[in-house]
Scaffold this motif. Structure first.
Motif, PDB file in Angstrom:
ATOM      1  N   GLY A 111     -24.406   8.106   2.921  1.00 42.46           N
ATOM      2  CA  GLY A 111     -23.081   8.479   2.454  1.00 42.46           C
ATOM      3  C   GLY A 111     -22.013   7.510   2.931  1.00 42.46           C
ATOM      4  O   GLY A 111     -21.100   7.162   2.177  1.00 42.46           O
ATOM      5  N   SER A 116     -26.454  11.795  10.642  1.00 40.94           N
ATOM      6  CA  SER A 116     -25.282  10.917  10.577  1.00 40.94           C
ATOM      7  C   SER A 116     -24.967  10.350   9.201  1.00 40.94           C
ATOM      8  O   SER A 116     -23.978   9.644   9.033  1.00 40.94           O
ATOM      9  CB  SER A 116     -25.431   9.768  11.587  1.00 40.94           C
ATOM     10  N   ASP A 117     -25.790  10.595   8.196  1.00 37.57           N
ATOM     11  CA  ASP A 117     -25.478  10.270   6.802  1.00 37.57           C
ATOM     12  C   ASP A 117     -25.119   8.800   6.585  1.00 37.57           C
ATOM     13  O   ASP A 117     -24.070   8.480   6.028  1.00 37.57           O
ATOM     14  CB  ASP A 117     -24.341  11.157   6.302  1.00 37.57           C
ATOM     15  N   ARG A 169     -19.426  17.622   5.471  1.00 36.24           N
ATOM     16  CA  ARG A 169     -20.704  18.096   4.954  1.00 36.24           C
ATOM     17  C   ARG A 169     -21.098  19.466   5.492  1.00 36.24           C
ATOM     18  O   ARG A 169     -21.551  20.317   4.751  1.00 36.24           O
ATOM     19  CB  ARG A 169     -21.839  17.097   5.226  1.00 36.24           C
ATOM     20  N   HIS A 181     -16.704   9.427  12.725  1.00 31.71           N
ATOM     21  CA  HIS A 181     -17.503  10.636  12.581  1.00 31.71           C
ATOM     22  C   HIS A 181     -17.835  11.206  13.952  1.00 31.71           C
ATOM     23  O   HIS A 181     -18.142  10.472  14.892  1.00 31.71           O
ATOM     24  CB  HIS A 181     -18.806  10.325  11.846  1.00 31.71           C
TER      25      HIS A 181
END
Length: 242
Positions: A44, A40-41, A228, A168
């Protein structure tokens, strides 16, 4: 073979059943933290969407973040931990309409700056709330068209000037489906035994959209792209600073 050419909106995840095994549900919430840490970053999200809005902020005026459909609230905890390490003042309101999720999340450590609420985005709009960042993770594929439209409209209404909404989610793909299935065949018996993560993850991918499908119905100002990797996507909207 599963047909992934078309979305399967009627496929139902086990954890969405109100009568599902509560112990398996609790394990699923617990293991989300491990799984989301890998996919899930949070780093970032923090660097791109939260930290840039921290200039001139203080503990009395922190960056306000709304996490929609928070589940076990693992993403807010990861974001707050990162904010604490770099000294960025952040406050996260984490909401979920499912009382089971909020009840479980309240049994976990409560870092400073985290507020858990059993609520919907519509509730917060009615209360006149405003946030610098509105985000969700793995929520969009749960929603039908009307519900997604409401989420996007509420996200816009909840944004303060200069704010950003970032939702997301999974992107439906053969590569993502096969890769997740093979990975879980190895990891589930070792790391995630007793949870719904293997079965529900595959159902989630079947329910997920492609960026092209979402782009066809997005309101003005919203964009969608792969994020990504080909099996993840992000829907994004930025409010001008006025």
């Amino acid at each position: 073979m599963i047909d992934l050419r078309h979305r399967a909106p009627d496929a139902r995840e086990l954890m969405d059943d109100p009568q599902c095994d509560p112990e398996a549900l609790a394990l699923t919430y617990r293991h989300f933290a491990t799984l989301n840490a890998a996919v899930s970053d949070s780093a970032g999200i923090f660097a791109r969407d939260i930290a840039p809005r921290a200039a001139g902020r203080s503990s009395e005026n922190p960056v306000r973040v709304l996490d929609v459909g928070t589940g076990g609230a693992d993403l807010p905890r990861a974001l707050l931990a990162r904010a604490a390490r770099v000294g960025v003042p952040v406050e996260v309101v984490a909401i979920d309409p499912d009382s089971r999720a909020i009840s479980w999340a309240r049994t976990q450590p409560q870092p400073a700056g985290l507020e858990l609420r059993e609520a919907t985005t519509g509730d917060l709009v009615a209360e006149g709330e405003r946030f610098d960042v509105v985000l969700s993770n793995h929520v969009v594929h749960h929603l039908e068209a009307r519900e997604l439209g409401a989420l996007l409209a509420d996200s816009e209404a909840l944004l303060a000037p200069g704010g950003v909404a970032v939702h997301h989610d999974l992107a439906r793909s053969r590569l993502g489906y096969v890769g997740y299935d093979l990975g879980m065949r190895v990891m589930h018996p070792i790391l995630f035994r007793g949870s719904f993560l293997h079965v529900d993850g595959l159902i989630s991918i079947r329910r997920a959209h492609t960026p092209r499908e979402l782009a066809a119905g997005l309101p003005p100002g919203w964009s969608v792209r792969h994020y990504r990797v080909p099996w993840r996507l992000v829907i994004r909207y930025e409010r001008v600073n006025a």
